[in-house]
Design a protein around this motif. Structure first.
Motif: not given
Length: 649
Positions: A581-595
């Motif tokens: 976990p120390e490798r990923f500072e401020g980790a953010r995941l975004s998921i988008f649909n096809q539009n």
């Protein structure tokens, strides 16, 4: 040496010799000592069990058994070996070495099987599960597995062509997705009992077979390949799921109205075109995804479909509305990026609450040149949506508003003068769709009787390259390099849109390229440039568009899955997020649909996405989604982007 038939006497002679020189520990504690005799039919089941154990020993050695995560203990009975299940006669019935269900990254490669898969000789084997390992090379044709029902080899590194598996007449489920298989898809004419065909996420080419000899087929998963040609009119009456998205298919959508059990149709991201067939008989339909193609004409007629949950029709060329009613379960819908008007959208307004589901409508009509004399009266009309409730019309002259209101769609110019000559257009809005503004074509007023001038018009091929932008929008002016000598009024129309994303024209002629989220790569489109003053003075040009990776670059050793089944998988999208976990500072995941609509975002991300929206937790329908994972490593911004297929069972 040619392989001998397993029931022939020569085989049992050799088999007895092998047994005599094989340590009993490899056969388990219940192994009966051979006396050197050739076993007769009375001892058939016991002899086959012993032969099966030797076959598994050879399989263990061929697939790097010493490096398996869970190894076999040959000092113990065969029915205690990990992943081995025996039938009542003590013969191998199931071999399950896939680690965990699904193809998520946390699996870390199933049970770590490596090397080439041998052509197994297990005549009573019914289920072979080897998904998520590191197996390579060609897939055997399995001449010696006549009882096989399930063949699951997905998520490995197999290559080469797919065998026709003519020797597996009982096969029920064929799962070869997520490999590097190439070449054509066989017609599988001997697999008359096959129900599930999973070949997605490979490099398969050629046409899609008609599968005429497969009456029991339920599911066809061919998405994310390189398939070409047209879709067949399948005559498989039990078919429930068709996923052929992300290929290079052309032509019309076949009439599948006789396939009354169809539940999922996903043909997104192809080159399909033409008007749609009828869908009235498909009352079992759950999801209809036709997005990112070239379909035209009217939207589909959707009436009395009690199970329909999702309709994705974005980024096509639909220009006519339709009637939708009796859709109690419909929750997700997108008609964005078409050529629809407010009148077309109104019947669907109950399912278009999000702006991303209806924006991006473009009227692809040519500008109009109107020759007038001083003192003439001129009436300009939009040509559509002239009587839609609450429509608001704003007329512009040379980019400046000159009239606005709801009651009257027309612009009346009385006794025009030289000062009235120029370009007019109207922008229409409606409070039912607050984020949508539809612009009409331009009306160009020009003095009548003006002498004709010699012109030179040429559309030049061009190339535009951009650095990656988080907005996924890139603006450019395609006519800047074109030759327009003596041309006062001209029109530009996109005649062949890009395969990736969509183009939106601004009032000043600028084009804005809206790409899929995280898109990096190339595409092309074709446009036509015409003079409005000289008949048939037109030329076409090709434009190449490309997006370069951001300077931060993608990090190759961070792996994300390409398939996600929430009901099956305990998925950790970012494998190393748990262990480092120390490798990923401020980790953010975004998921988008096809539009391009963001349907999920989490910061800091803690491996907790389960296929739902971020705020309300609404379950997202099956289909292709895009992800973007961002973080800082040693203070340096990093990202990983791509596509994944959300699977529902």
């Amino acid at each position: 040496m040619k392989r001998m038939h397993w029931r022939g006497p020569a085989f049992w002679t050799l088999f007895a010799l092998i047994i005599l020189i094989t340590p009993s520990a490899y056969l388990g504690t219940d192994y009966r000592v051979f006396r050197g005799e050739i076993l007769g039919d009375a001892d058939f089941s016991g002899s086959v069990r012993q032969r099966d154990s030797l076959e598994l020993v050879a399989f263990f050695k061929a697939t790097g058994g010493e490096n398996w995560r869970v190894k076999w203990d040959f000092s113990q009975p065969m029915d205690t070996w990990f992943g081995v299940e025996l039938n009542e006669e003590g013969c191998v019935k199931c071999l399950d070495l896939d680690g965990m269900p699904g193809c998520d990254a946390r699996k870390d490669g199933g049970n770590n099987l490596t090397g080439a898969l041998p052509d197994l000789n297990l005549p009573w084997l019914e289920h072979l599960f080897l998904a998520g390992n590191q197996l390579v090379g060609n897939i055997p044709d399995f001449h010696y597995l006549p009882s096989l029902l399930t063949l699951q080899l997905c998520c490995n590194h197999f290559s080469g062509n797919i065998p026709d598996f003519a020797n597996l007449p009982r096969l029920n489920s064929l799962e070869l997705d997520y490999n590097q298989l190439s070449g054509p898809i066989p017609d599988f004419k001997n697999l008359k009992n096959l129900e599930n065909l999973y070949l997605s996420n490979n490099q398969l080419s050629g046409s899609v077979p008609a599968f005429k000899q497969m009456p029991n087929l339920l599911r066809i998963y061919l998405h994310q390949n390189k398939l070409t040609g047209t879709l067949p009119e399948w005559q498989t009456p039990k078919l429930k799921e068709v996923l052929v998205a992300n290929n290079e298919l052309e032509g019309p959508l076949p009439d599948w109205s006789r396939l009354s059990d169809l539940q999922y149709i996903n043909v997104a991201n192809n080159h399909l075109s033409g008007r749609l067939p009828a869908f009235q008989n498909l009352t079992q339909l759950r999801e209809l995804n036709l997005s990112n193609n070239r379909f035209e004409g009217a939207l589909p007629l959707l009436v009395n479909m009690p199970y329909l949950r999702a309709v994705f029709l974005e980024n096509n060329r639909f220009s006519e509305g339709s009637y939708w009613t009796g859709l109690p379960e419909l929750k997700a819908c997108s008609l964005a990026g078409n050529q629809l008007t407010f009148e077309d959208l109104m019947p669907c307004r109950d399912w278009l609450s999000l702006p991303e589901s209806y924006t991006g409508q473009t009227r692809l009509v040519r500008d109009t040149l109107i020759k007038v004399r001083p003192g003439d009266d001129v009436v300009l009309t939009p040509g559509f949506d002239e009587s839609v409730f609450q429509n608001h019309y704003t007329w512009y002259f040379e980019g400046t508003p000159v009239a606005a209101g709801e009651a009257e769609a027309h612009l009346i110019l009385e006794k025009v003068t030289e000062a009235d000559m120029g370009k007019y257009y109207c922008v229409i809005t409606n409070p039912a769709f607050p984020e949508l503004a539809i612009q009409t074509r331009q009306f160009i007023l020009s003095p009548d009787g003006a002498p004709l001038r010699p012109i030179t018009l040429a559309a030049h091929d061009d190339e535009f390259s951009f650095d990656y932008q988080h907005t996924n929008q890139y603006a450019f002016k395609v006519t800047d390099n074109d030759t327009l000598e003596g041309v006062l009024n001209w029109d530009m129309v996109v005649v062949y849109p890009p395969d990736a994303g969509r183009l939106m024209e601004q009032p000043d002629g600028t084009l804005v390229w809206h790409t899929p989220p995280g898109f990096v790569g190339e595409t092309v489109f074709e446009y036509e440039l015409c003079s409005l003053e000289v008949e048939d003075a037109c030329d076409t040009g090709m434009v190449q568009l490309s997006v370069r990776p951001a300077l931060a670059g993608e990090v190759p050793d961070v792996r994300l899955p390409t398939r996600f089944a929430p009901e099956e998988d305990r998925v950790y999208i970012i494998r190393d997020l748990e262990s480092h976990p120390e490798r990923f500072e401020g980790a953010r995941l975004s998921i988008f649909n096809q539009n391009g609509q963001r349907v999920y975002a989490s910061e800091p991300y803690q491996n907790d996405w389960r296929g739902t929206t971020g705020d309300s937790g609404v379950v997202l329908p099956a289909g292709v989604y895009y992800y973007r994972f961002e973080w800082k490593e040693n203070g340096k911004p990093q990202f990983k982007a791509g596509a994944l297929t959300l699977v529902r069972r």
